[in-house]
Design a protein around this motif. Structure first.
Motif, PDB file in Angstrom:
ATOM      1  N   VAL A   1     -13.342  -2.298   6.432  1.00 42.69           N
ATOM      2  CA  VAL A   1     -13.484  -2.381   5.010  1.00 42.69           C
ATOM      3  C   VAL A   1     -14.493  -3.517   4.629  1.00 42.69           C
ATOM      4  N   GLU A   2     -14.403  -4.483   5.659  1.00 41.80           N
ATOM      5  CA  GLU A   2     -15.616  -5.640   5.351  1.00 41.80           C
ATOM      6  C   GLU A   2     -16.917  -5.060   5.680  1.00 41.80           C
ATOM      7  N   ALA A   3     -17.131  -4.278   6.624  1.00 37.04           N
ATOM      8  CA  ALA A   3     -18.376  -3.401   7.060  1.00 37.04           C
ATOM      9  C   ALA A   3     -18.796  -2.624   5.715  1.00 37.04           C
ATOM     10  N   ALA A   4     -17.855  -1.892   4.973  1.00 39.21           N
ATOM     11  CA  ALA A   4     -18.333  -1.064   3.951  1.00 39.21           C
ATOM     12  C   ALA A   4     -18.763  -1.812   2.779  1.00 39.21           C
ATOM     13  N   VAL A   5     -18.106  -2.883   2.454  1.00 44.42           N
ATOM     14  CA  VAL A   5     -18.355  -3.855   1.256  1.00 44.42           C
ATOM     15  C   VAL A   5     -19.801  -4.297   1.574  1.00 44.42           C
ATOM     16  N   SER A   6     -20.020  -4.918   2.915  1.00 41.45           N
ATOM     17  CA  SER A   6     -21.405  -5.230   3.128  1.00 41.45           C
ATOM     18  C   SER A   6     -22.480  -4.309   3.084  1.00 41.45           C
ATOM     19  N   ALA A   7     -22.218  -3.067   3.447  1.00 38.18           N
ATOM     20  CA  ALA A   7     -23.162  -1.920   3.454  1.00 38.18           C
ATOM     21  C   ALA A   7     -23.332  -1.501   2.054  1.00 38.18           C
ATOM     22  N   PHE A   8     -22.319  -1.198   1.462  1.00 40.57           N
ATOM     23  CA  PHE A   8     -22.548  -0.552  -0.003  1.00 40.57           C
ATOM     24  C   PHE A   8     -22.592  -1.753  -1.044  1.00 40.57           C
ATOM     25  N   GLY A   9     -21.962  -2.576  -0.838  1.00 40.53           N
ATOM     26  CA  GLY A   9     -21.841  -3.731  -2.029  1.00 40.53           C
ATOM     27  C   GLY A   9     -20.197  -3.567  -2.795  1.00 40.53           C
ATOM     28  N   SER A  10     -19.573  -2.547  -2.192  1.00 40.06           N
ATOM     29  CA  SER A  10     -18.347  -2.512  -2.873  1.00 40.06           C
ATOM     30  C   SER A  10     -17.609  -1.288  -2.043  1.00 40.06           C
ATOM     31  N   LEU A  11     -16.242  -1.323  -2.543  1.00 41.96           N
ATOM     32  CA  LEU A  11     -15.355  -0.200  -1.859  1.00 41.96           C
ATOM     33  C   LEU A  11     -14.837   0.498  -3.124  1.00 41.96           C
ATOM     34  N   ASP A  12     -15.124   1.605  -3.625  1.00 43.00           N
ATOM     35  CA  ASP A  12     -14.564   2.355  -4.665  1.00 43.00           C
ATOM     36  C   ASP A  12     -13.420   3.388  -4.430  1.00 43.00           C
ATOM     37  N   ILE A  13     -13.814   4.122  -3.432  1.00 41.74           N
ATOM     38  CA  ILE A  13     -12.727   5.102  -2.974  1.00 41.74           C
ATOM     39  C   ILE A  13     -12.259   5.086  -1.555  1.00 41.74           C
ATOM     40  N   LEU A  14     -11.275   5.041  -1.343  1.00 42.46           N
ATOM     41  CA  LEU A  14     -10.349   5.082   0.065  1.00 42.46           C
ATOM     42  C   LEU A  14      -9.781   6.284   0.407  1.00 42.46           C
ATOM     43  N   VAL A  15      -9.966   6.837   1.369  1.00 41.05           N
ATOM     44  CA  VAL A  15      -9.542   8.385   1.793  1.00 41.05           C
ATOM     45  C   VAL A  15      -8.896   7.789   3.286  1.00 41.05           C
ATOM     46  N   ASN A  16      -7.347   7.760   3.267  1.00 40.69           N
ATOM     47  CA  ASN A  16      -6.568   7.585   4.404  1.00 40.69           C
ATOM     48  C   ASN A  16      -6.255   8.900   4.913  1.00 40.69           C
ATOM     49  N   ASN A  17      -6.994   9.320   5.916  1.00 37.63           N
ATOM     50  CA  ASN A  17      -7.084  10.740   6.194  1.00 37.63           C
ATOM     51  C   ASN A  17      -6.613  10.743   7.776  1.00 37.63           C
ATOM     52  N   ALA A  18      -7.160   9.901   8.764  1.00 33.90           N
ATOM     53  CA  ALA A  18      -6.905   9.943  10.127  1.00 33.90           C
ATOM     54  C   ALA A  18      -5.285  10.375  10.407  1.00 33.90           C
ATOM     55  N   GLY A  19      -5.248  11.475  11.314  1.00 34.16           N
ATOM     56  CA  GLY A  19      -4.024  11.886  11.765  1.00 34.16           C
ATOM     57  C   GLY A  19      -4.045  12.589  13.038  1.00 34.16           C
ATOM     58  N   ILE A  20      -2.777  12.587  13.878  1.00 35.55           N
ATOM     59  CA  ILE A  20      -2.689  13.159  14.960  1.00 35.55           C
ATOM     60  C   ILE A  20      -1.133  13.913  14.910  1.00 35.55           C
ATOM     61  N   GLN A  21      -1.106  14.770  15.698  1.00 30.89           N
ATOM     62  CA  GLN A  21       0.354  15.382  15.688  1.00 30.89           C
ATOM     63  C   GLN A  21       1.050  15.645  17.025  1.00 30.89           C
ATOM     64  N   HIS A  22       2.280  15.536  17.104  1.00 35.90           N
ATOM     65  CA  HIS A  22       2.830  15.809  18.545  1.00 35.90           C
ATOM     66  C   HIS A  22       4.179  16.672  18.189  1.00 35.90           C
ATOM     67  N   VAL A  23       4.339  17.779  19.198  1.00 32.47           N
ATOM     68  CA  VAL A  23       5.308  18.623  18.904  1.00 32.47           C
ATOM     69  C   VAL A  23       6.406  18.849  19.900  1.00 32.47           C
ATOM     70  N   ALA A  24       7.439  18.336  19.498  1.00 34.63           N
ATOM     71  CA  ALA A  24       8.692  18.554  20.697  1.00 34.63           C
ATOM     72  C   ALA A  24      10.011  18.236  19.924  1.00 34.63           C
ATOM     73  N   PRO A  25      11.314  18.610  20.519  1.00 38.07           N
ATOM     74  CA  PRO A  25      12.325  18.586  19.943  1.00 38.07           C
ATOM     75  C   PRO A  25      12.906  17.132  20.284  1.00 38.07           C
ATOM     76  N   VAL A  26      13.832  16.590  18.964  1.00 37.91           N
ATOM     77  CA  VAL A  26      13.960  15.408  19.086  1.00 37.91           C
ATOM     78  C   VAL A  26      14.505  14.542  20.264  1.00 37.91           C
ATOM     79  N   GLU A  27      15.211  15.259  21.208  1.00 40.44           N
ATOM     80  CA  GLU A  27      15.741  14.882  22.478  1.00 40.44           C
ATOM     81  C   GLU A  27      14.703  14.481  23.336  1.00 40.44           C
TER      82      GLU A  27
END
Ligand code: NAD
Length: 259
Positions: A73-99
Motif C-alpha cells: 500500500v505504501e509503495a502504491a501511494v508513493s508511486a501513484f500519489g494516492s490509492l483510490d481503488i483496492l481489489v482484494n482478489n488473491a485466493g487459493i483453493q484446497h478440496v478435501a472432506p472435513v475430517e
C-alpha cells in the motif's frame, strides 16, 4: 471517468485479478499488480498494460503477511500519489472432506482468501476516507453465499469476506468510499483448471468432458464466467453510477445461486 485513479489489485498476475486489472487500465486507471510469478511475466504484463497509457507497477507481496501488505500500500501511494481503488482478489483453493482437511491448508486458505482482505482494507480505508473517494472490491465467490462439499476452508473464508465487506460498507457509509463483493461462479482460470484436472483423472475423462461435468453440476448456463465480464463489473462498481452501491454482493454465476 476513472482516468487518473490508482488501483491495487491483489492476485492480478493471472485469472480474474488480471481481468480486473486490464479492465481498469483500459479506463485510464494506474495499476499495481501483485501475485506470485516470474520476472518475465511481470515485464510482459507491464508492457501489455503500459501500452494502454497508464502507469503499471508490480509488488511481490505475500498477502498473508500484514507487514508486506502494508509495504505494498505504501509503495502504491508513493508511486501513484494516492490509492483510490483496492481489489482484494488473491485466493487459493484446497478440496478435501472435513475430517481429512490438513490444518496447514486450513490456515493457508483462511489467510490468503480472508485475512488478506482485512490487512488491505485497514490500510486503504483511512487513505480513501481522507480523500473523500474510494472503491473497495472484494473477490468473494458463490461460495460466500452457498456451500459445496469438500471446501470447508474456502466456504468459511468467502462467507467471511462477504461479512467483512458489509462491516466496512457500514463504517465508510456516506464518506465517498464504497465496499462491495463480487461473487463469481465457475471461471476458467488456473485455480479451476486444477479442479478440472482432478475430476478428469478421477472419472477418466478428457479435459472437455471434465469441464462439461464440472459446469453441469452447479452452473445452469453450462458456460464459464469470463475474467472480462468480471472486469466490466468492477469498472461499473468504480463508476459514479455505483456511488450508492455499498455492502452488496454481486453474483455472476450463470444461475448457480438461483437454484
Ligand atoms: P488464479 O490462480 O488464476 O489467481 C490467483 C492469484 O492470486 C494469482 O495471481 C496468484 O499468484 C495470487 N496469489 C495466491 N496466493 C497469494 C499470496 N499469498 N499473495 C499474493 N498473491 C497470491 O485464480 P482465480 O480463479 O483468478 O482466483 C482469483 C480470485 O477469484 C480468488 O479469490 C478466487 O477464490 C476467486 N474466485 C475464483 C473463481 C473461479 O471459478 N476461478 C470463482 C469464484 C471466486
Amino acid at each position: 471517468m476513472l482516468k487518473g485513479r490508482a488501483a491495487v489489485i491483489t492476485g492480478s498476475t493471472s485469472g480474474i485479478g488480471l481481468g480486473i486489472a486490464q479492465a481498469l487500465a483500459r479506463q485510464g486507471v494506474s495499476v499495481m499488480l501483485n501475485g506470485f510469478t516470474d520476472e518475465e511475466t511481470v515485464q510482459a504484463l507491464k508492457r501489455e498494460l503500459g501500452a494502454l497509457g497508464v502507469q503499471v507497477e508490480y509488488h511481490p507481496c505475500d498477502v498473508t503477511r500484514p507487514e508486506q501488505v502494508d509495504a505494498m500500500v505504501e509503495a502504491a501511494v508513493s508511486a501513484f500519489g494516492s490509492l483510490d481503488i483496492l481489489v482484494n482478489n488473491a485466493g487459493i483453493q484446497h478440496v478435501a472432506p472435513v475430517e481429512q482437511f490438513p490444518l496447514e491448508k486450513w490456515d493457508a486458505v483462511i489467510a490468503t482468501n480472508m485475512s488478506s482482505a482485512f490487512y488491505g482494507m485497514r490500510r486503504a480505508v483511512p487513505l480513501m476516507r481522507r480523500r473523500g473517494w474510494g472503491r473497495i472490491i472484494n473477490t468473494a465467490s458463490v461460495h460466500g453465499l452457498v456451500a459445496s462439499a469438500q471446501k470447508i476452508a474456502y466456504v468459511a473464508a468467502k462467507h467471511g469476506v462477504i461479512g467483512m465487506t458489509k462491516v466496512v460498507a457500514l463504517e465508510t457509509a456516506g464518506s465517498g468510499v464504497t465496499c462491495n463483493s463480487i461473487c463469481p461462479g465457475w471461471v476458467l482460470t488456473p485455480l479451476v483448471q486444477k479442479q478440472i484436472d482432478q475430476l478428469a483423472a478421477k472419472k477418466g475423462l478428457n479435459n472437455a468432458q471434465a469441464s462439461e461435468d464440472l459446469l453441469a453440476e452447479k452452473q445452469p448456463s453450462r458456460q464459464f464466467v469470463t475474467p472480462e465480464q468480471i472486469g466490466a463489473l468492477a469498472v461499473f462498481l468504480c463508476s459514479d453510477a455505483a456511488a450508492q452501491i455499498t455492502g452488496a454482493s454481486y453474483t455472476l454465476d450463470g444461475g448457480w445461486t438461483a437454484q
